[in-house]
Design a protein around this motif. Structure first.
Motif, PDB file in Angstrom:
ATOM      1  N   TRP A 223      -6.729   7.781   3.795  1.00  0.00           N
ATOM      2  CA  TRP A 223      -7.546   6.302   3.682  1.00  0.00           C
ATOM      3  C   TRP A 223      -9.124   6.457   3.801  1.00  0.00           C
ATOM      4  O   TRP A 223      -9.280   7.208   4.729  1.00  0.00           O
TER       5      TRP A 223
ATOM      6  N   ARG B 278      -5.315   4.067  -5.068  1.00  0.00           N
ATOM      7  CA  ARG B 278      -5.771   2.614  -4.942  1.00  0.00           C
ATOM      8  C   ARG B 278      -7.099   2.429  -4.402  1.00  0.00           C
ATOM      9  O   ARG B 278      -7.447   2.816  -3.364  1.00  0.00           O
TER      10      ARG B 278
ATOM     11  N   HIS C  94       0.930  -1.375  -0.070  1.00  0.00           N
ATOM     12  CA  HIS C  94      -0.144  -0.040   0.077  1.00  0.00           C
ATOM     13  C   HIS C  94       0.802   1.307  -0.110  1.00  0.00           C
ATOM     14  O   HIS C  94       0.169   2.361  -0.148  1.00  0.00           O
TER      15      HIS C  94
ATOM     16  N   ASP D  80      -6.391   6.106  -0.649  1.00  0.00           N
ATOM     17  CA  ASP D  80      -6.502   4.658  -0.549  1.00  0.00           C
ATOM     18  C   ASP D  80      -7.808   4.179  -0.291  1.00  0.00           C
ATOM     19  O   ASP D  80      -8.333   4.635   0.863  1.00  0.00           O
TER      20      ASP D  80
ATOM     21  N   TYR E 290     -11.651   1.993   0.251  1.00  0.00           N
ATOM     22  CA  TYR E 290     -12.097   0.623   0.308  1.00  0.00           C
ATOM     23  C   TYR E 290     -13.470   0.525   0.485  1.00  0.00           C
ATOM     24  O   TYR E 290     -14.144   1.488   1.249  1.00  0.00           O
TER      25      TYR E 290
ATOM     26  N   LYS F   4      -1.011  10.141   3.024  1.00  0.00           N
ATOM     27  CA  LYS F   4      -1.859   9.221   2.647  1.00  0.00           C
ATOM     28  C   LYS F   4      -3.198   9.655   3.369  1.00  0.00           C
ATOM     29  O   LYS F   4      -3.290   9.880   4.544  1.00  0.00           O
TER      30      LYS F   4
END
Length: 390
Positions: free
Chosen positions: A225, A283, A21, A254, A256, A223
């Protein structure tokens, strides 16, 4: 508990590019322990967006200040967050260096709790402001939308100075109960020398809706998330991201999408423009659990390169354990269309103005996804303003 969390933080290694990651985000030279917790006087920073709000709060190195709470409806708690709240840490676990650091040392936080059936007509507003040179700011937000509630929370991350070197580490946890609808707007415009690490994690329950808007313009590296858990049948989440990087900025997102229940829907769309030697990473992962039949999930990342030295990395992914789902993803990378640029310049527009129109057109579909008009207008204007005059 804090002592245990601090030990955990100290034991966890700093991520390297050998970690999947972090493959495209190199943290060499960054030491999270090298930043002080100094308190300084805050300078006035203009807001990116002009809003008529129901209540507002500011978090900075000195603490949290809440104002205008007399304008919010009965049944809404808009107040400092304490670490003994049972939902603190229920979503964002201290399972990596930066989340553990936040859990161990955060001091200032905001609780937004909207009671069952309560509708807040005007947005709630939080400014997180960093002002200490060489300082660190760890903050936390907990949002709870009880069944049937409706509201919007706007969070703006700012720096007191464009050249301010700081380390900013934040956590936002959102619980959207059955049938509730929450809109969260996060606008990040920290200093170009700030390090930003932020974890945003939401749980969306039965027939509930979460609409998240992410705008990224500042910071040097770090980063962000963003995780949404579709935990109840009929849950829906939508995340709209728009970012612009120039100079040597490095933005890393990132995301999800976890589908843990049947008949759930998620839609993540991120668009970015890059200039100079800037770099971005996106990502995305869609995971569908075994029992989450009839899932409808989508993710996309599209980048527009405004220079030959800019770099964008897109890594979409799918993990599907159910057999009756619709999951799609897409990623594109393109440069400014020379024919479009020639067409506009041939009609008398300077190159910078022509590029602004092309950038606006590139972002228009994601801007159209934003319901709150002042936020939509502010994002559009900020994106266009990043194109230099000459």
């Amino acid at each position: 508990m804090r002592a245990e969390l601090l030990e955990r933080y100290q034991a966890l290694p700093l991520p390297t590019t050998k970690d999947e990651h972090w493959r495209f985000t190199d943290l060499r030279g960054f030491d999270p322990d090298a930043w002080s917790a100094e308190v300084v006087e805050q300078a006035e920073v203009a807001s990116l967006v002009d809003l008529d709000v129901a209540a507002s709060a500011t978090i900075d190195e000195s603490g949290i200040q809440v104002s205008d709470v007399g304008r919010i409806p009965t049944g809404v708690r808009f107040e400092p967050l304490t670490e003994d709240h049972p939902l603190v840490g229920s979503l964002v676990r201290p399972d990596d260096k930066f989340r553990a650091h936040n859990a161990a040392v955060w001091q200032h936080g905001l609780l937004v709790h909207v009671g069952e059936g309560v509708v807040v007509e005007k947005p709630l507003y939080l400014r997180v402001s960093s002002a200490a040179p060489g300082g660190s700011l760890h903050w936390r937000v907990l949002v709870v939308a009880e069944p049937g509630s409706r509201f919007t929370l706007v969070q703006e991350l700012t720096s007191a100075d464009e050249e301010l070197e700081t380390y900013v580490n934040g956590v936002v946890e959102v619980v959207v109960r059955d049938g509730a609808k929450a809109e969260i707007v996060d606008l990040q415009r920290l200093s170009r020398k700030a390090w930003l690490f932020a974890s945003f994690h939401a749980r969306v329950e039965r027939d509930a809706e979460l609409d998240w808007v992410e705008g990224g313009f500042g910071s040097a590296k770090g980063k962000v998330w963003i995780q949404n858990d579709l935990a109840g049948r009929g849950a829906t989440s939508r995340v709209t991201g728009a970012y612009f990087a120039d100079g040597t900025q490095h933005l890393d997102y990132d995301t999800y999408q976890l589908h843990a229940a049947p008949d759930t829907t998620s839609d993540f769309a991120f668009k970015g423009a890059l200039r100079d030697s800037a770099a971005t990473v996106w990502r995305g992962m869609i995971r569908v659990e075994e029992g989450a039949q009839k899932t409808n999930a989508y993710q996309e990342n599209r980048n527009l390169l405004l220079s030959k030295t800019a770099t964008a990395n897109s890594i979409p992914g799918l993990e599907i354990l159910a057999n009756d789902v619709r999951c799609t993803h897409g990623a594109t990378l393109s440069q400014v269309d020379r024919e479009q640029l020639f067409y506009l310049m041939a009609r008398g527009l300077p190159r910078a103005e022509a590029e602004r129109l092309i950038v606006r057109g590139f972002f228009q579909d994601v801007l159209d996804r934003i319901d709150l008009e002042p936020v939509r207008d502010a994002l559009g204007a900020t994106l266009e303003a990043r194109i230099p005059e000459a």
